[in-house]
Design a protein around this motif. Structure first.
Motif, short mmCIF file in Angstrom:
data_model
loop_
_atom_site.label_atom_id
_atom_site.label_comp_id
_atom_site.label_asym_id
_atom_site.label_seq_id
_atom_site.Cartn_x
_atom_site.Cartn_y
_atom_site.Cartn_z
N ARG A 51 0.81 -1.02 -0.13
CA ARG A 51 0.05 -0.05 0.07
C ARG A 51 0.78 1.17 -0.09
NH1 ARG A 51 -4.77 0.10 4.13
NH2 ARG A 51 -5.10 2.02 2.99
N ILE A 52 2.03 1.29 0.67
CA ILE A 52 2.89 2.47 0.91
C ILE A 52 3.38 2.49 -0.77
CG2 ILE A 52 5.08 3.28 1.45
CD1 ILE A 52 4.60 1.90 4.17
N GLY A 53 3.75 1.56 -1.47
CA GLY A 53 4.22 1.38 -2.85
C GLY A 53 3.22 2.40 -3.71
N GLU A 54 1.85 1.76 -3.65
CA GLU A 54 0.89 2.58 -4.40
C GLU A 54 0.80 4.01 -3.95
OE1 GLU A 54 -1.55 -1.47 -4.12
OE2 GLU A 54 -2.57 0.21 -3.18
N VAL A 55 1.01 4.33 -2.84
CA VAL A 55 0.76 5.80 -2.52
C VAL A 55 1.87 6.44 -3.12
CG1 VAL A 55 0.90 7.46 -0.43
CG2 VAL A 55 -0.40 5.32 0.10
N VAL A 56 3.20 6.01 -3.08
CA VAL A 56 4.26 6.53 -3.46
C VAL A 56 3.84 6.73 -5.18
CG1 VAL A 56 6.69 6.13 -4.37
CG2 VAL A 56 5.95 5.56 -1.96
N THR A 57 3.48 5.62 -5.77
CA THR A 57 3.07 5.80 -7.29
C THR A 57 2.08 6.97 -7.66
OG1 THR A 57 3.56 3.56 -7.68
CG2 THR A 57 2.28 4.67 -9.15
N ARG A 58 1.39 7.34 -6.67
CA ARG A 58 0.17 8.23 -6.89
C ARG A 58 1.04 9.61 -6.50
NH1 ARG A 58 -3.94 7.43 -3.06
NH2 ARG A 58 -3.33 5.40 -2.69
N GLY A 59 1.83 9.64 -5.43
CA GLY A 59 2.46 10.77 -5.15
C GLY A 59 3.40 11.51 -6.16
#
Ligand code: MEV
Length: 298
Positions: free
Chosen positions: A205-213
């Motif tokens: 989930r952190i990786g997904e947040v990074v991608t969106r960020g």
């Protein structure tokens, strides 16, 4: 050997993705203009001195000097390294990464050469392992390269410079000193060994947040980036690396108009980073709550 020789490097701020980056997930970091300088001079060395950092009983900076000297082909005997820093130490802003990159640059200058950026990143990671055992390499990469970058660990790491679509105003707030990054990273590893599936789910989930960020930063969409900061903070709390003091400062930042706020770096104390809509007002709110602040625009 050419002495005196100098090397300088900036600190770093992890915008999104700390800890998960150690396990191969992407992270987003920025190099700070605030940094640290090393001057090598003839003296009764090898030795490392600093007025700002208490080096007594800490063999790591001296070990880093000796290794940086060996890697760049100079003899450390008789060298005194003087360290001057503008970075708050032990607050998650990459002072150990800035130290190793500045040492490498100073030793290379003493050897009459300059290291290529890829060499600085690779050697910086190697030296940083003295400070915390299993670094992803993101801290020395940000210190060596500056600017904003998306980072995935590896040999070599994948590093993509990111140009923000709009200036990114940040306010950093410091309360308590952080645990050593080594302790924070080891704590997460223990947790991961005990419960891999829960930790991997958080990293995912952190990786997904990074991608969106990263997309939000490229668009210059600060509210969307701020929302990613908030989401990442929740996930870091679940990972167990936040503290009540960090959460107090995050709440003060949000109430003071931040578009999003989170811990930055290893956690367990240290700095909070907030995306500012009005940086002076946000810094004032955090200072009223007892924090020291640093304003930077990336
Ligand atoms: C520390 O600034 C960032 C961590 O992810 C450790 C690392 O990546 O080496 C906690």
């Amino acid at each position: 050997m050419r002495l005196p020789a100098r090397g300088r490097a900036g600190g770093k701020v992890i915008l999104l993705g700390e800890h998960a980056v150690v396990y191969g997930y992407p992270a987003l970091a920025g190099g700070l203009p605030t940094g640290l300088e090393v001057e090598l001079a003839p003296g009764a060395g090898p030795t490392v001195r600093s007025e700002a950092i208490d080096l007594a009983g800490d063999p790591r900076p001296l070990g880093a000097l000796e290794e940086a000297a060996a890697l760049t082909g100079i003899d450390a005997a008789g060298i005194e390294a003087r360290v001057r820093t503008e970075l708050p130490v032990g607050r998650g802003l990459g002072s150990s990464a800035a130290l190793v990159v500045a040492l490498l640059r100073a030793c290379a200058a003493a050897a009459g050469r300059r290291l290529a950026p890829e060499e600085e990143v690779a050697l910086g990671r190697r030296l940083e392992a003295r400070f915390h055992g299993t670094p992803s390499g993101i801290d020395p990469a940000a210190a060596a390269l500056g600017g904003c970058l998306r980072f995935v660990r590896g040999d070599p790491p994948q590093i993509a410079p990111i140009t923000p679509g709009a200036p990114l105003p940040l306010v950093l707030a410091f309360g308590e000193a952080s645990r050593r990054t080594a302790t924070a990273v080891a704590g997460v590893r223990e947790r991961w060994q005990r419960d891999r599936s829960a930790c991997e789910a958080l990293f995912e989930r952190i990786g997904e947040v990074v991608t969106r960020g990263v997309l939000a930063l490229r668009r210059g969409d600060l509210p969307a980036l701020g929302a990613c900061f908030d989401e990442n903070q929740t996930l870091l709390e679940r990972l167990g690396v936040s503290t009540p003091e960090i959460e107090r400062l995050v709440a003060v930042a949000r109430a003071g108009g931040a578009l999003g706020a989170k811990l930055t770096g290893g956690g367990g104390g240290g700095a909070v980073v907030a995306v500012a809509a009005d940086a002076p007002a946000l810094a004032a709110a955090l200072e009223r709550a007892g924090a020291r602040t640093l304003r930077v625009t990336l």
